[in-house]
Scaffold this motif. Structure first.
Motif, PDB file in Angstrom:
ATOM      1  N   ALA A  37     -40.966  20.374 -44.008  1.00  0.00           N
ATOM      2  CA  ALA A  37     -39.826  20.805 -43.197  1.00  0.00           C
ATOM      3  C   ALA A  37     -40.295  21.247 -41.811  1.00  0.00           C
ATOM      4  CB  ALA A  37     -39.080  21.937 -43.901  1.00  0.00           C
ATOM      5  N   ARG A  38     -41.395  21.985 -41.756  1.00  0.00           N
ATOM      6  CA  ARG A  38     -41.924  22.434 -40.472  1.00  0.00           C
ATOM      7  C   ARG A  38     -42.488  21.277 -39.662  1.00  0.00           C
ATOM      8  NH1 ARG A  38     -42.435  28.034 -39.442  1.00  0.00           N
ATOM      9  NH2 ARG A  38     -43.787  27.494 -37.690  1.00  0.00           N
ATOM     10  N   ARG A  39     -43.118  20.315 -40.329  1.00  0.00           N
ATOM     11  CA  ARG A  39     -43.631  19.143 -39.612  1.00  0.00           C
ATOM     12  C   ARG A  39     -42.483  18.350 -39.002  1.00  0.00           C
ATOM     13  NH1 ARG A  39     -46.244  15.156 -42.443  1.00  0.00           N
ATOM     14  NH2 ARG A  39     -47.549  14.588 -40.663  1.00  0.00           N
TER      15      ARG A  39
ATOM     16  N   ARG B 110     -39.683  16.913 -34.085  1.00  0.00           N
ATOM     17  CA  ARG B 110     -38.434  16.854 -33.327  1.00  0.00           C
ATOM     18  C   ARG B 110     -38.597  17.557 -31.983  1.00  0.00           C
ATOM     19  NH1 ARG B 110     -33.906  19.709 -32.139  1.00  0.00           N
ATOM     20  NH2 ARG B 110     -34.755  21.585 -33.118  1.00  0.00           N
ATOM     21  N   ARG B 111     -39.233  18.750 -31.997  1.00  0.00           N
ATOM     22  CA  ARG B 111     -39.472  19.467 -30.742  1.00  0.00           C
ATOM     23  C   ARG B 111     -40.362  18.660 -29.807  1.00  0.00           C
ATOM     24  NH1 ARG B 111     -40.591  24.006 -34.136  1.00  0.00           N
ATOM     25  NH2 ARG B 111     -42.793  23.758 -33.573  1.00  0.00           N
ATOM     26  N   ASP B 112     -41.362  17.997 -30.381  1.00  0.00           N
ATOM     27  CA  ASP B 112     -42.277  17.202 -29.568  1.00  0.00           C
ATOM     28  C   ASP B 112     -41.551  16.039 -28.904  1.00  0.00           C
ATOM     29  OD1 ASP B 112     -45.104  16.518 -28.788  1.00  0.00           O
ATOM     30  OD2 ASP B 112     -44.633  14.701 -29.921  1.00  0.00           O
ATOM     31  N   ARG B 113     -40.657  15.384 -29.647  1.00  0.00           N
ATOM     32  CA  ARG B 113     -39.879  14.279 -29.070  1.00  0.00           C
ATOM     33  C   ARG B 113     -39.001  14.776 -27.930  1.00  0.00           C
ATOM     34  NH1 ARG B 113     -39.198  12.990 -34.608  1.00  0.00           N
ATOM     35  NH2 ARG B 113     -37.096  13.916 -34.574  1.00  0.00           N
ATOM     36  N   MET B 114     -38.399  15.945 -28.114  1.00  0.00           N
ATOM     37  CA  MET B 114     -37.534  16.507 -27.074  1.00  0.00           C
ATOM     38  C   MET B 114     -38.327  16.848 -25.818  1.00  0.00           C
ATOM     39  SD  MET B 114     -35.142  18.960 -29.469  1.00  0.00           S
ATOM     40  CE  MET B 114     -34.545  19.870 -28.057  1.00  0.00           C
TER      41      MET B 114
ATOM     42  N   GLY C 264     -37.488  14.941 -22.612  1.00  0.00           N
ATOM     43  CA  GLY C 264     -36.689  15.789 -21.737  1.00  0.00           C
ATOM     44  C   GLY C 264     -35.240  15.856 -22.152  1.00  0.00           C
ATOM     45  N   GLN C 265     -34.921  15.355 -23.342  1.00  0.00           N
ATOM     46  CA  GLN C 265     -33.551  15.337 -23.837  1.00  0.00           C
ATOM     47  C   GLN C 265     -33.481  16.020 -25.203  1.00  0.00           C
ATOM     48  OE1 GLN C 265     -32.433  11.221 -23.952  1.00  0.00           O
ATOM     49  NE2 GLN C 265     -32.280  11.041 -21.729  1.00  0.00           N
ATOM     50  N   GLY C 266     -32.315  16.599 -25.470  1.00  0.00           N
ATOM     51  CA  GLY C 266     -32.101  17.237 -26.760  1.00  0.00           C
ATOM     52  C   GLY C 266     -31.719  16.226 -27.821  1.00  0.00           C
TER      53      GLY C 266
END
Length: 400
Positions: A282-284, A289-293, A297-299
């Motif tokens: 779950a944390r990975r 997801r945070r890394d992709r954002m 530069g997009q949510g």
């Protein structure tokens, strides 16, 4: 959100960007939570040793996200519970840290602790080992040590040095085997690296043994060789491994090597490992997801209440790999011996990472249906074998 949920969320936030550390501490906490109650019922005092204490990159001013504070918290909880049974559990801790700046924080924490005996030392872990052993033995013959060896790299805990601690009976050990660093340097031509690996593994042949192996086979061989040396050096009956994956990449960050002489310890560690793996994935998923954002530069839109199965392909492939290998080993064990104590087959299987008790029971049920296996010693109302009940597994040719 309840206060408990808020507390859990705040605790997890302390590990943002340190997801692999969170998994390690989750396993440590979950294990010690039950370990301290079980061991504290029979042994007294418990001596907890943290060989590379830090603190490193902690976000909490109270060091809630450090291994030494987590351990002390769980030992205190057990002491409070055992008091209701008129057992006064003694708590003794020895924390070692080489870095002077980190040690100053560690020593301040120790001096502020008044409800447990806490010793600290500002030196290399290997240098402190004779004093650690004396400290443990000063706890008396009824004491039980738990030793956590959590280095930042792959040196500083040579097998010939930690032998003095591995050999302690009773006693258990948890070692962070820094797989990513060892994998990076295993083929280094520099003599210093070859010498370091010989000190780490306790023998020098390991580099020759992995020549020609694929990446995952090589990693498994390295970990397997280390596990066998820990088992042999400390005369442990059981050594288990848990794999902790890199948060952002399909690769192993480190393995946790757990050594014990009792089946109950294996059971508790495997339960902690299984719980941690669900949380790890779950944390990975969230870290990725945070890394992709951050890179785009997009949510990303996440619907309220939505939680997809976060388990990655890499995780599932590893689990299938280890479960398949464990099943095949147990089958060969049964074919060779004919009649095997269930406890032995269970422990043999669960030594592998990502392999659970439900897997073992699933294999046994399949083999029974196929006519290969009978189970002796079940009670009248028992459908599945249980540990410690003298149940035997009997292997025979397929019924025709």
């Amino acid at each position: 959100m309840s206060d408990a949920e808020k507390g859990g969320a705040n605790a997890q936030a302390l590990y943002d960007g340190r997801d692999q550390t969170w998994v390690k501490h989750f396993i440590l906490r979950k294990y010690l939570e039950r370990f301290a109650h079980i061991v504290g019922s029979k042994w007294n005092p418990i001596t907890y040793v943290d060989g590379f204490s830090g603190p490193w990159n902690t976000q909490s001013s109270a060091f809630e996200d450090s291994s030494f504070a987590i351990a002390l918290e769980e030992l205190r909880k057990a002491r409070n519970t055992l008091r209701a049974r008129d057992i006064e559990l003694g708590i003794r801790c020895f924390f070692i840290e080489k870095n002077r700046a980190a040690y100053q924080h560690l020593d301040s924490f120790a001096k502020a602790t008044t409800d447990a005996e806490v010793r600290t030392q500002n030196c290399d872990f290997e240098e402190a080992i004779p004093e650690i052993r004396r400290f443990i033995e000063a706890g008396g013959k009824k004491g039980f040590p738990f030793i956590f060896i959590d280095p930042k790299g792959w040196s500083g805990f040579a097998m010939d040095k930690i032998r003095q601690l591995l050999e302690l009976e009773p006693g258990e050990v948890l070692i962070n085997f820094m797989t990513q660093h060892i994998r990076r340097f295993i083929n280094s031509p520099q003599e210093v690296h070859r010498e370091s690996f010989e000190r780490l593994f306790g023998r020098g042949e390991i580099q020759e043994e992995i020549i020609g192996l694929t990446k995952q086979d090589r990693e498994d061989r390295l970990v397997g060789a280390y596990v066998q040396n820990v088992k042999r050096t400390g005369r442990f009956k059981h050594v288990c491994t848990a794999v902790v994956l890199n948060p952002l990449r399909a690769t192993t960050h480190f393995h946790l090597i757990y050594a014990t002489r009792g089946l109950k310890g294996v059971e508790v560690f495997k339960n902690a490992e299984r719980s941690a793996m669900n949380e790890m994935e779950a944390r990975r998923a969230e870290a990725q997801r945070r890394d992709r954002m951050e890179r785009s530069g997009q949510g990303e839109l996440v619907l309220f209440g939505q939680r997809e199965d976060p388990k990655s392909d890499h995780y599932e492939q590893l689990r299938d790999r280890y479960v398949t290998k464990a099943r095949d080993r147990v089958r060969r064990m049964l074919e060779k011996n004919g009649r095997v104590l269930y406890d032995d087959a269970w422990a043999f299987a669960l030594a592998a990472p990502l392999t659970w008790e439900q897997d073992v029971k699933g294999w046994l049920e399949d083999w029974k249906k196929e006519g290969f296996l009978t189970i002796e010693g079940l009670g009248e109302r028992e459908r599945v074998p249980k540990l410690g009940h003298g149940v035997h597994l009997v292997w025979h040719a397929r019924q025709r």
